[in-house]
Each structure stands twice: as C-alpha cells, then as structure tokens.
Enzyme design. Structure first.
Site, PDB file in Angstrom:
ATOM      1  N   CYS A 158       0.940  -1.240   0.030  1.00 37.57           N
ATOM      2  CA  CYS A 158       0.094  -0.051   0.017  1.00 37.57           C
ATOM      3  C   CYS A 158       0.772   1.396  -0.138  1.00 37.57           C
ATOM      4  CB  CYS A 158      -0.907   0.076   1.138  1.00 37.57           C
ATOM      5  SG  CYS A 158      -0.244  -0.405   2.738  1.00 37.57           S
ATOM      6  N   HIS A 164      -2.821   5.606   6.497  1.00 39.65           N
ATOM      7  CA  HIS A 164      -1.252   6.018   6.649  1.00 39.65           C
ATOM      8  C   HIS A 164      -0.962   7.323   6.092  1.00 39.65           C
ATOM      9  CE1 HIS A 164       0.121   1.572   6.616  1.00 39.65           C
ATOM     10  NE2 HIS A 164      -0.157   1.334   5.840  1.00 39.65           N
TER      11      HIS A 164
HETATM   12  P1  NAD Z   1      -5.543 -11.138   5.813  1.00 40.89           P
HETATM   13  O1  NAD Z   1      -4.846 -11.848   6.605  1.00 40.89           O
HETATM   14  O2  NAD Z   1      -6.640  -9.811   6.046  1.00 40.89           O
HETATM   15  O3  NAD Z   1      -6.112 -12.013   4.600  1.00 40.89           O
HETATM   16  C1  NAD Z   1      -5.316 -13.273   4.207  1.00 40.89           C
HETATM   17  C2  NAD Z   1      -6.465 -14.317   3.992  1.00 40.89           C
HETATM   18  O4  NAD Z   1      -5.505 -15.517   3.628  1.00 40.89           O
HETATM   19  C3  NAD Z   1      -7.060 -14.847   5.392  1.00 40.89           C
HETATM   20  O5  NAD Z   1      -8.198 -15.115   5.283  1.00 40.89           O
HETATM   21  C4  NAD Z   1      -6.521 -16.105   5.723  1.00 40.89           C
HETATM   22  O6  NAD Z   1      -7.339 -17.057   6.475  1.00 40.89           O
HETATM   23  C5  NAD Z   1      -5.902 -16.658   4.335  1.00 40.89           C
HETATM   24  N1  NAD Z   1      -5.161 -17.628   4.202  1.00 40.89           N
HETATM   25  C6  NAD Z   1      -4.021 -17.970   4.991  1.00 40.89           C
HETATM   26  N2  NAD Z   1      -3.354 -18.802   4.556  1.00 40.89           N
HETATM   27  C7  NAD Z   1      -3.945 -19.348   3.455  1.00 40.89           C
HETATM   28  C8  NAD Z   1      -3.455 -20.185   2.611  1.00 40.89           C
HETATM   29  N3  NAD Z   1      -2.465 -21.054   2.461  1.00 40.89           N
HETATM   30  N4  NAD Z   1      -4.288 -20.291   1.149  1.00 40.89           N
HETATM   31  C9  NAD Z   1      -5.208 -19.594   1.189  1.00 40.89           C
HETATM   32  N5  NAD Z   1      -5.728 -18.559   2.078  1.00 40.89           N
HETATM   33  C10 NAD Z   1      -4.919 -18.577   3.198  1.00 40.89           C
HETATM   34  O7  NAD Z   1      -4.304 -10.381   4.927  1.00 40.89           O
HETATM   35  P2  NAD Z   1      -4.145  -9.190   4.007  1.00 40.89           P
HETATM   36  O8  NAD Z   1      -4.066  -8.022   4.835  1.00 40.89           O
HETATM   37  O9  NAD Z   1      -5.374  -9.338   3.085  1.00 40.89           O
HETATM   38  O10 NAD Z   1      -2.745  -9.228   3.249  1.00 40.89           O
HETATM   39  C11 NAD Z   1      -2.602 -10.046   2.094  1.00 40.89           C
HETATM   40  C12 NAD Z   1      -1.435  -9.647   1.325  1.00 40.89           C
HETATM   41  O11 NAD Z   1      -1.799  -8.387   0.872  1.00 40.89           O
HETATM   42  C13 NAD Z   1      -0.038  -9.580   2.171  1.00 40.89           C
HETATM   43  O12 NAD Z   1       1.043  -9.755   1.151  1.00 40.89           O
HETATM   44  C14 NAD Z   1      -0.067  -8.210   2.530  1.00 40.89           C
HETATM   45  O13 NAD Z   1       1.306  -7.809   2.786  1.00 40.89           O
HETATM   46  C15 NAD Z   1      -0.684  -7.341   1.451  1.00 40.89           C
HETATM   47  N6  NAD Z   1      -1.235  -6.265   1.838  1.00 40.89           N
HETATM   48  C16 NAD Z   1      -1.978  -5.834   2.786  1.00 40.89           C
HETATM   49  C17 NAD Z   1      -2.294  -4.711   3.189  1.00 40.89           C
HETATM   50  C18 NAD Z   1      -2.997  -4.367   4.441  1.00 40.89           C
HETATM   51  O14 NAD Z   1      -2.999  -3.408   4.865  1.00 40.89           O
HETATM   52  N7  NAD Z   1      -4.021  -5.147   4.840  1.00 40.89           N
HETATM   53  C19 NAD Z   1      -2.109  -3.778   2.211  1.00 40.89           C
HETATM   54  C20 NAD Z   1      -1.448  -3.796   0.916  1.00 40.89           C
HETATM   55  C21 NAD Z   1      -0.992  -5.197   0.746  1.00 40.89           C
END
Ligand code: NAD
Length: 362
Positions: free
Chosen positions: A142, A221
């Site tokens: 992000c 942020h």
């Molecule tokens: P999150 O924890 O909200 O969601 C991840 C989901 O994946 C959960 O539902 C979890 O149960 C599921 N999961 C876990 N292991 C799994 C597997 N082996 N197979 C399938 N599903 C599985 O995480 P998020 O915040 O959505 O982050 C996901 C990615 O996006 C990460 O790389 C993170 O760094 C990136 N990201 C997050 C944000 C943020 O602020 N939340 C912003 C930009 C990028």
C-alpha cells in the site's frame, strides 16, 4: 471481447476487495475464491454468489458442517482459471507459486511477498508498459503504491533530484485485534525503512529515502514528503493541478473541511453509500490542497493512503497488463469507471428542498 478467468486465493482484507472489483470489470470473470477455514468472510463469499473453494489443509466437510457450500479444492479452481490473484498472508504466496506454476496458471502476488516472487513489481501509473506480457507480477504494498503513483506525477514533469519521505503508519487494520501499539509511537529504527528500496523495484532509479513511525490508528497511513525537484514548477498551483489531473489522486480543497484521515474516511463511507456499495474504501492517493507547497525546487506535500483498498485497482490493471488486454491509460480508465473512482455525481434528492421564499409561516 476476450474474458480472462480469475481466481482469488486468500479471502481476507485484500482478497475480498479484489474479488468484488473483478466482478465489476467488463473483461474479467470471477471463477471462484479460495479459503482455508470457515469464517464470516466465507459466508460473505457465499452471500455474494462467489463459488468457494478450499485451500491448503482446509477440510471441505468442515465448511459444509456450517452450511457453507463448497465448489471444490484449490486444485480444481486452478484448473478453471487463467490467472490467480494470491492475497494470502506474507510468505504464503511464495509457497503457492509452486502450485500455480505446476498448474500453468499465471499469478498476481501482493506486497507482503519479497520482490523475487514474481517476474516484476507493478504499479499501473509508474510501470504498466514494462509489465505487459509478464507471467507473474507483484503488486507492491500500500505505501509503495502511494509513493510510486506520486513519482509517476513528479518524474516526467520536473524530474526528482532527491526525495525524503516519513511514513506515519497505521498500527493495524480496523478488523485486526492482535497488533499495536494501542498507545505510543514506534519509530522504525532500521533506516532507511524498506519502502524506499521497495519503490525502486518499480522505478529502479528513484532517489528516495524513507523513514517510518507506527502510530495507534487504524484508518490510514500518512506520508510527509519533501522532494527536491530537478526543474522548479512555476507555483504550488501547478503541482496541485498535476495531482488533480492524474487518475487515482483525490484532492480535498480547503473549503471542504477535511482536516485529516477521520474526515477522509467519513467521505469514503458517504461515497460508498451513494454508490450503493458496502465497503467504505478510498482507493486513491488522498492529498490536501492546502498541504501542497512549492518553494523553488523544493516540493512539500502530505498524502494519505487507505491501506485496505489502495492496491485493489492495481491488481485489476496487473491482470490486464499480463494478458496484454489494453495499454495503461485504457486499463486505468476501465478499472476506475467500473469501481466508481473519482468524484461521483451527487445522487438527486428524493424530495427537493423548498426555497426559503416559498415556505409558509407557522
Ligand atoms: P489477511 O490476513 O486479511 O487475509 C489473508 C487471508 O488468507 C485470510 O483470510 C487467511 O485466512 C487466508 N489464508 C491464510 N493462509 C492461506 C492459504 N495457505 N491459502 C489460502 N488462504 C490462506 O491479509 P491481507 O491484509 O489481506 O494481506 C494479504 C497480502 O496483501 C499480504 O501480502 C499483505 O502484505 C498485502 N497487503 C496488505 C495490506 C493491508 O494493509 N492489509 C495492504 C497492501 C498489501
């Protein structure tokens, strides 16, 4: 028109928003979403009619026992899609890549993965053209998305000699309860923070140095930027106009009374309501006009980043770039139209207010 079949693996903060965005695109079809465990998010997928597949060691019987119908396992979803958007927690995507490669499926990864998980790191405004035709892409985080978008405004117009940014980072997403701090300010003592090097995975020559602090907020942020430009803009107004005329930037004018992130997210909630949406998101870089200043070659600006949603349009454009469906500006315009980004026109009032002159005295 070609329709690309898309799966989303990991249905959390990012994955559920990407799935909602895919179904709105004219050239993409959401084939299904994958989760490891039953939860209210799984229920959300069913409610919206998204076929639900079971990933990893998850047990389909467990989903069924809670009344959540399952369409199959991840391997079956992989057999039905052209591309998988991996939105699993950081480092899980790297493991999943083996599955995608074995199935011959292209993949979009997220910023929590190391850059070498994919053929290239991606931002639609900054490097769409160099990412066309790649088999795998990584949408940067992000904060890096916010930085590289701003770089795409500054670089071609004035050049960047040196850029210092301090990132004031939210402690947790609103739905998280295990992260902090709940009080205090945590400086990131490693300098530079990882964001500058990450921005260079998109724009290798960007002369940027980043530092960061984490504060107890969940909304957004905020970046505090000081950029030494190569050529000086004529005025602050010229910089304001450049941001205003670029897609995925939302500027608040002084009269609007948006002092900080609380008002920005209040605006996002109102906008989602007007558009009949259910998720209050702010997918644009948010700038305050009054907080944009030019002093000779030095430019100063604040920008706010809604961490939960800013990468969503980039995931859509990454798919179009990979399949060479459109050039960058066309893809961005298609995505933004489908998502209702920008200032949507006000919905007409159901009942027009009566002008004061026509009001009857009581
Ligand atoms: P999150 O924890 O909200 O969601 C991840 C989901 O994946 C959960 O539902 C979890 O149960 C599921 N999961 C876990 N292991 C799994 C597997 N082996 N197979 C399938 N599903 C599985 O995480 P998020 O915040 O959505 O982050 C996901 C990615 O996006 C990460 O790389 C993170 O760094 C990136 N990201 C997050 C944000 C943020 O602020 N939340 C912003 C930009 C990028």
């Amino acid at each position: 028109m070609v329709t690309i079949r898309v799966g989303v693996n990991g249905f959390g903060t990012i994955g559920k928003r990407v799935a909602d965005a895919v179904v709105r695109q004219p050239d993409l079809e959401l084939v299904g979403v994958a989760k490891t465990r039953p939860s209210f998010d799984a229920h959300r997928a069913i409610d919206r009619g998204y076929p639900l597949y079971v990933a990893g060691a998850g047990a389909p019987e467990k989903f069924a026992s809670f009344g959540l119908p399952v369409a199959g396992r991840l391997s079956e979803l992989l057999a039905r899609v052209d591309v998988m958007v991996d939105a699993t927690p950081e480092d899980v995507g790297r493991e999943n890549r083996k599955l995608y490669d074995a199935a011959g499926v292209r993949a979009v990864f997220q910023g929590g993965e190391e850059a070498d998980v994919a053929d290239a790191s991606f931002n639609a405004l900054a490097n769409y053209e160099t990412c066309r035709g790649k088999r795998t892409l990584r949408v940067v985080s992000c904060n890096t998305t916010g930085i590289t978008r701003a770089a795409a405004v500054l670089l071609p117009r004035w050049g960047v000699a040196h850029w210092e940014v301090t990132l004031v980072r939210r402690a947790a997403d609103p739905g998280e309860s295990k992260r902090g701090p709940v009080d205090g300010i945590l400086p990131t003592l490693d300098m530079p923070s990882h964001h500058g090097p990450d921005a260079r995975t998109v724009l290798p020559e960007l002369p940027i140095t980043t530092t960061a602090v984490v504060v107890p907020t969940t909304l957004m942020h905020v970046h505090v930027n000081h950029v030494r430009l190569v050529r000086a803009p004529a005025s602050s107004a010229e910089l304001v106009a450049a941001f205003r005329s670029t897609p995925r930037f939302h500027l608040f004018a002084p009269w609007e009374g948006a002092d900080g992130t609380p008002q920005v997210m209040e605006y996002a909630r109102d906008r989602a309501g007007r558009a009949g949406g259910t998720t209050a998101d702010m997918m644009e870089n948010v700038l305050w006009e009054r907080g944009i200043r030019v002093d000779g070659q030095d430019a100063y600006f604040f920008q706010a980043i809604h961490q939960e949603s800013i990468v969503v349009p980039e995931n859509i454009d990454a798919i179009r770039a990979m399949f060479d469906l459109a050039d960058g500006p066309t893809s961005i315009a298609t995505t933004d139209r489908a998502l209702g980004l920008g200032r949507s026109p006000r919905a007409p009032l159901a009942k027009a207010p009566v002008p004061p002159a026509q009001r009857t005295a009581r």
